[in-house]
Design an enzyme around this catalytic site. Sequence first.
Site, PDB file in Angstrom:
ATOM      1  N   HIS A  32     -42.657  18.980   3.014  1.00 52.37           N
ATOM      2  CA  HIS A  32     -44.049  19.008   3.451  1.00 52.37           C
ATOM      3  C   HIS A  32     -44.774  17.807   2.840  1.00 52.37           C
ATOM      4  O   HIS A  32     -44.656  17.557   1.640  1.00 52.37           O
ATOM      5  CB  HIS A  32     -44.721  20.317   3.008  1.00 52.37           C
ATOM      6  CG  HIS A  32     -46.139  20.393   3.488  1.00 52.37           C
ATOM      7  ND1 HIS A  32     -46.444  20.573   4.821  1.00 52.37           N
ATOM      8  CD2 HIS A  32     -47.317  20.260   2.843  1.00 52.37           C
ATOM      9  CE1 HIS A  32     -47.762  20.553   4.962  1.00 52.37           C
ATOM     10  NE2 HIS A  32     -48.319  20.376   3.779  1.00 52.37           N
ATOM     11  N   MET A  39     -40.892  21.510  14.459  1.00 54.52           N
ATOM     12  CA  MET A  39     -42.258  22.006  14.655  1.00 54.52           C
ATOM     13  C   MET A  39     -42.323  23.468  15.092  1.00 54.52           C
ATOM     14  O   MET A  39     -43.199  23.852  15.847  1.00 54.52           O
ATOM     15  CB  MET A  39     -43.002  21.101  15.652  1.00 54.52           C
ATOM     16  CG  MET A  39     -43.137  19.660  15.183  1.00 54.52           C
ATOM     17  SD  MET A  39     -43.773  19.490  13.492  1.00 54.52           S
ATOM     18  CE  MET A  39     -45.513  19.822  13.810  1.00 54.52           C
ATOM     19  N   GLY A  86     -37.828  11.598  13.365  1.00 59.54           N
ATOM     20  CA  GLY A  86     -36.531  11.626  12.696  1.00 59.54           C
ATOM     21  C   GLY A  86     -36.334  10.606  11.603  1.00 59.54           C
ATOM     22  O   GLY A  86     -35.199  10.263  11.265  1.00 59.54           O
ATOM     23  N   SER A  87     -37.425  10.120  10.986  1.00 61.86           N
ATOM     24  CA  SER A  87     -37.222   9.151   9.893  1.00 61.86           C
ATOM     25  C   SER A  87     -36.564   9.831   8.692  1.00 61.86           C
ATOM     26  O   SER A  87     -35.773   9.205   7.977  1.00 61.86           O
ATOM     27  CB  SER A  87     -38.540   8.486   9.490  1.00 61.86           C
ATOM     28  OG  SER A  87     -39.395   9.392   8.833  1.00 61.86           O
ATOM     29  N   ASN A  88     -36.855  11.106   8.464  1.00 64.22           N
ATOM     30  CA  ASN A  88     -36.162  11.811   7.381  1.00 64.22           C
ATOM     31  C   ASN A  88     -34.692  12.022   7.712  1.00 64.22           C
ATOM     32  O   ASN A  88     -33.834  11.893   6.837  1.00 64.22           O
ATOM     33  CB  ASN A  88     -36.845  13.146   7.066  1.00 64.22           C
ATOM     34  CG  ASN A  88     -38.067  12.949   6.188  1.00 64.22           C
ATOM     35  OD1 ASN A  88     -37.952  12.741   4.986  1.00 64.22           O
ATOM     36  ND2 ASN A  88     -39.247  12.957   6.804  1.00 64.22           N
TER      37      ASN A  88
HETATM   38  C1  GRF Z   1     -42.661  14.431   7.757  1.00 63.86           C
HETATM   39  O1  GRF Z   1     -43.885  13.901   7.342  1.00 63.86           O
HETATM   40  C2  GRF Z   1     -42.410  15.756   7.107  1.00 63.86           C
HETATM   41  O2  GRF Z   1     -42.955  15.861   5.828  1.00 63.86           O
HETATM   42  C3  GRF Z   1     -43.097  16.716   8.046  1.00 63.86           C
HETATM   43  O3  GRF Z   1     -42.842  16.198   9.320  1.00 63.86           O
HETATM   44  C4  GRF Z   1     -42.679  14.778   9.244  1.00 63.86           C
HETATM   45  C5  GRF Z   1     -41.387  14.431   9.934  1.00 63.86           C
HETATM   46  O4  GRF Z   1     -41.218  13.059  10.063  1.00 63.86           O
HETATM   47  N1  GRF Z   1     -42.603  18.066   7.843  1.00 63.86           N
HETATM   48  P1  GRF Z   1     -39.853  12.465  10.609  1.00 63.86           P
HETATM   49  O5  GRF Z   1     -39.607  13.087  11.988  1.00 63.86           O
HETATM   50  O6  GRF Z   1     -38.755  12.808   9.654  1.00 63.86           O
HETATM   51  O7  GRF Z   1     -40.065  10.996  10.720  1.00 63.86           O
END
Ligand code: GRF
Length: 202
Positions: free
Chosen positions: A109, A90, A12-14
Amino acid sequence: MMNIAVFASGNGSNFAAIAAAIKKKKIRAKLALVVCDNPAAYVVKRAQKAGVKVALVKRQDFSSKKDFEEKIIEHLEKNNIRLIVLAGFMRMLGQAILKSYKNRILNIHPALLPSFKGSAGIKDAFDYGVKVTGVTVHFVDALMDNGPVILQAAVSVQENDTLASLEAKIHKVEHRIYPEAINLFAQGKLKVKGRKVEILNP
Ligand code: GRF
């Protein structure tokens, strides 16, 4: 302001970068919901801490993908969601969600599509030995890592990079361009024409 939902299965860093950008008004939208299919995901804790509602929907609780997605759609409708943001979710979306949210689903991505599709984009690019890789934000269609490209940013691979250092560089760029792409959508500045996305007066 439009309500958005982040779909995530893991770290969940994004999600955190998007939540921070919204707080700073760099994205003019409301983060109304996190949809998560994995109760053990760290994103659940992040969302709770940020005060964002979480809908935990486990695939195992449904006998078909259609029923699973209909439950998700129920949550989306209840929360008046206008945009779905996939951030480390996922699972491939099926027809139910794709139809209800056509051209209203974004994905990020960690490679320059169409290179290195799939769940190991960073490692695959690193192992291949490319000198330039990067990040792609795109609209989602029925195929994996396939829809029209919204933004891309390049990341160069230096002699002394390891997989870990490359991952760190890629994630940093993700956290910059995903909020940017979401804000373009929220402001109505993205126009899809076939495979191309026009950015109106950027
Ligand atoms: C990221 O690298 C994104 O590009 C890919 O999955 C990862 C998710 O990372 N689709 P996070 O859970 O947001 O840290």
